[in-house]
Design a protein around this motif. Structure first.
Motif, short mmCIF file in Angstrom:
data_model
loop_
_atom_site.label_atom_id
_atom_site.label_comp_id
_atom_site.label_asym_id
_atom_site.label_seq_id
_atom_site.Cartn_x
_atom_site.Cartn_y
_atom_site.Cartn_z
N HIS A 188 1.26 5.04 -12.12
CA HIS A 188 2.22 5.91 -12.79
C HIS A 188 2.92 5.05 -13.85
CE1 HIS A 188 1.99 9.59 -10.35
NE2 HIS A 188 1.73 8.77 -9.33
N HIS A 189 2.30 4.94 -15.02
CA HIS A 189 2.72 3.93 -15.98
C HIS A 189 4.13 4.17 -16.53
CE1 HIS A 189 1.08 7.04 -18.66
NE2 HIS A 189 1.89 6.55 -19.57
N ARG A 190 4.59 5.43 -16.51
CA ARG A 190 5.94 5.68 -17.03
C ARG A 190 7.02 4.99 -16.20
NH1 ARG A 190 5.92 12.19 -17.91
NH2 ARG A 190 4.07 12.38 -19.25
N ALA A 191 6.69 4.62 -14.97
CA ALA A 191 7.63 3.88 -14.14
C ALA A 191 7.99 2.54 -14.75
CB ALA A 191 7.04 3.67 -12.75
N HIS A 192 7.17 2.07 -15.70
CA HIS A 192 7.40 0.78 -16.34
C HIS A 192 8.08 0.93 -17.71
CE1 HIS A 192 4.75 -1.11 -13.32
NE2 HIS A 192 4.16 0.07 -13.36
N SER A 193 8.42 2.16 -18.06
CA SER A 193 9.04 2.42 -19.36
C SER A 193 10.46 1.87 -19.41
CB SER A 193 9.08 3.93 -19.63
OG SER A 193 9.97 4.23 -20.68
N VAL A 203 1.96 -8.76 -9.13
CA VAL A 203 1.57 -8.26 -7.80
C VAL A 203 0.35 -9.02 -7.31
CG1 VAL A 203 0.66 -6.25 -6.55
CG2 VAL A 203 2.59 -5.97 -8.13
N VAL A 204 -0.65 -9.19 -8.17
CA VAL A 204 -1.87 -9.91 -7.80
C VAL A 204 -1.55 -11.33 -7.36
CG1 VAL A 204 -4.02 -10.89 -8.73
CG2 VAL A 204 -3.39 -8.53 -9.29
N ARG A 205 -0.65 -11.99 -8.07
CA ARG A 205 -0.30 -13.38 -7.77
C ARG A 205 0.69 -13.53 -6.62
NH1 ARG A 205 -0.21 -13.11 -13.46
NH2 ARG A 205 2.09 -13.07 -13.48
N GLY A 206 1.12 -12.40 -6.06
CA GLY A 206 2.07 -12.44 -4.95
C GLY A 206 3.50 -12.71 -5.37
N GLU A 207 3.80 -12.49 -6.65
CA GLU A 207 5.14 -12.76 -7.17
C GLU A 207 6.06 -11.54 -7.12
OE1 GLU A 207 3.18 -15.83 -10.46
OE2 GLU A 207 4.28 -14.05 -11.14
N ALA A 208 5.49 -10.36 -6.86
CA ALA A 208 6.28 -9.12 -6.87
C ALA A 208 5.64 -8.10 -5.95
CB ALA A 208 6.39 -8.56 -8.29
N GLU A 209 6.47 -7.18 -5.46
CA GLU A 209 5.98 -6.01 -4.73
C GLU A 209 5.75 -4.88 -5.72
OE1 GLU A 209 5.26 -5.73 -1.42
OE2 GLU A 209 5.59 -7.91 -1.40
N PRO A 210 4.76 -4.03 -5.49
CA PRO A 210 4.50 -2.92 -6.43
C PRO A 210 5.72 -2.02 -6.57
CG PRO A 210 2.70 -3.17 -4.86
CD PRO A 210 3.80 -4.05 -4.37
N ILE A 211 6.11 -1.73 -7.82
CA ILE A 211 7.25 -0.82 -7.99
C ILE A 211 6.83 0.63 -7.79
CG2 ILE A 211 8.41 -2.44 -9.54
CD1 ILE A 211 7.82 -0.49 -11.82
N ARG A 240 2.61 4.55 -0.95
CA ARG A 240 3.39 5.65 -0.37
C ARG A 240 4.07 6.48 -1.45
NH1 ARG A 240 4.43 7.50 4.39
NH2 ARG A 240 3.21 5.80 5.32
N ASP A 241 4.51 5.86 -2.54
CA ASP A 241 5.03 6.62 -3.68
C ASP A 241 3.95 7.55 -4.23
OD1 ASP A 241 7.71 5.71 -3.99
OD2 ASP A 241 6.99 3.86 -4.89
N GLY A 242 2.74 7.01 -4.38
CA GLY A 242 1.64 7.84 -4.88
C GLY A 242 1.37 9.02 -3.99
N LEU A 243 1.43 8.80 -2.67
CA LEU A 243 1.25 9.88 -1.70
C LEU A 243 2.33 10.94 -1.87
CD1 LEU A 243 0.27 11.26 0.93
CD2 LEU A 243 1.62 9.56 2.20
N GLN A 244 3.59 10.53 -1.98
CA GLN A 244 4.67 11.51 -2.09
C GLN A 244 4.61 12.28 -3.40
OE1 GLN A 244 6.30 12.51 0.31
NE2 GLN A 244 7.94 13.74 -0.57
N ASN A 245 4.23 11.61 -4.49
CA ASN A 245 4.06 12.33 -5.76
C ASN A 245 3.00 13.41 -5.63
OD1 ASN A 245 5.96 10.62 -6.92
ND2 ASN A 245 4.43 9.25 -7.78
N LEU A 246 1.90 13.08 -4.98
CA LEU A 246 0.82 14.05 -4.79
C LEU A 246 1.26 15.17 -3.85
CD1 LEU A 246 -2.13 14.84 -5.34
CD2 LEU A 246 -2.78 13.43 -3.37
N ARG A 247 2.01 14.81 -2.80
CA ARG A 247 2.50 15.83 -1.84
C ARG A 247 3.38 16.86 -2.55
NH1 ARG A 247 2.67 14.93 3.43
NH2 ARG A 247 2.93 12.67 3.19
N ILE A 248 4.27 16.40 -3.42
CA ILE A 248 5.16 17.32 -4.14
C ILE A 248 4.37 18.17 -5.12
CG2 ILE A 248 7.10 17.45 -5.75
CD1 ILE A 248 8.08 14.78 -4.38
#
Length: 352
Positions: free
Chosen positions: A125-130, A315-323, A327-335
């Protein structure tokens, strides 16, 4: 800039429109580099040659012959779960394009796998990085609007006839703007206003007459108690959509005087993406007879796809958790599925 040899090696599976966009930002990244392309289509050969990277027909071939640090899955929706599991089994972090899966049931099973294994998965969901979204979220979290009361949103635009003629499946259920476009809006609204717990909807196909909807009026109830309305249409000649107001994608004409969201609280309101803030100078002395203080909230624009790639590298390098987690993707699809069901049944559909 990190030398190419020290950059995080990213492979992109799927050489279509969005896959090529991911390739472009990886090639221009300060910390990542495009390592390979995966696509069995003959047209991918020219794309790989132009990018000067190897081309593989399957993920299995890539993982055996040239294992990358991370993989972007920009493939058709029906392949998302199977290919994500291939990457999970190989222990390779994934940026999985939205939607996370074709159905909520499949998405739930994938989320269970991700959470059980501790795999690193970012949903696209690329807009999350806007930066626009980040700044709007900051204003709301600072309490400048007061407790949220009402949200008014729109994604109204006109898709030309060739959009449907070139892909007839878009005329059938699953191809309309609810499932193709609204899922983007759902994540934006959740970022700004919190979880959505129930929806109502009216859908119409009166303009085009296809089996799928072309216009939808949606009501939303948020966990905070705030209420929202959203107008969605891909047959309305109107620029009040994210693409036509945010100025983030040069493929679209933009109208900097238009907004697609208005978020209102008890102290003030914020229009997005113009970032026009209207609030009462003295919250204790609020009235519709009193003038608002008006300002434009300062912000900077940047390509959210490029920022997403930088975040994926972390995220790949283990420096951050996915924003945007699985589970976010699941909830977006559920709604999104709940909106389809609400329009079909005429009922209020809960999403939690």
């Amino acid at each position: 800039m990190i030398p190419a040899a020290g950059k995080t090696r990213i492979a992109v599976a799927g050489a279509g429109y969005i896959g090529q966009a991911h390739m472009g930002v990886a090639q221009h990244s300060a910390t990542c580099t495009l390592a390979a392309i995966v696509d069995p289509a003959p047209a991918a050969e020219a794309i790989a040659a132009q990018a000067q990277v190897p081309l593989y027909a399957t993920l299995d071939q890539l993982l055996v012959e040239d294992r990358p640090d991370g993989i972007v899955l920009a493939t058709p929706n029906q392949l998302h779960v199977e290919q994500a599991r291939t990457c999970l089994a190989a222990g390779v972090p994934v940026l999985l394009e939205k939607p996370i899966a074709p159905t909520v049931a499949e998405a739930q099973a994938l989320v269970d796998d991700v959470e059980r294994s501790g795999a690193r998965m970012l949903i696209g969901h690329h807009r999350a990085h806007s930066p626009i979204m980040a700044r709007a979220k900051q204003v709301i979290e600072e309490g400048r609007l007061g407790p949220l009361v009402a949200v008014m949103g729109s994604a109204v635009f006109f898709k030309p006839d060739e959009y449907y003629a070139g892909a007839p499946w878009r005329r059938e259920p699953g191809g309309g703007p609810i499932l193709l476009n609204m899922i983007h809006e759902i994540h934006n609204l959740r970022m700004l206003c919190g979880d959505i717990v129930a929806v109502q909807a009216f859908a119409s196909h009166a303009t085009r007459g296809f089996a799928v909807e072309d216009t939808v009026a949606i009501n939303l109830r948020f966990a905070s108690g705030a209420l929202g309305t959203f107008m969605l249409s891909d047959t309305a000649a109107c620029p009040r959509s994210w693409e036509q107001t945010s100025q983030e994608n040069p493929a679209y004409s933009t109208y900097p005087d238009e907004d697609c969201y208005v978020i209102a609280g008890t102290f003030g309101s914020l229009s997005v993406p113009t970032m026009r803030l209207k609030s009462y100078a003295t919250p204790a002395d609020r009235s519709w007879w009193k003038p608002f203080d008006e300002e434009i909230v300062t912000m900077q624009r940047a390509d959210p796809l490029a920022l997403q790639m930088e975040h994926f590298g972390r995220v790949v390098r283990g420096e951050a958790e996915p924003i945007v987690s699985a589970r976010d993707g699941l909830q977006n699809l559920r709604i999104t599925e709940a909106i389809v069901e609400a329009a079909r049944s005429g009922r209020i559909v809960e999403t939690v």
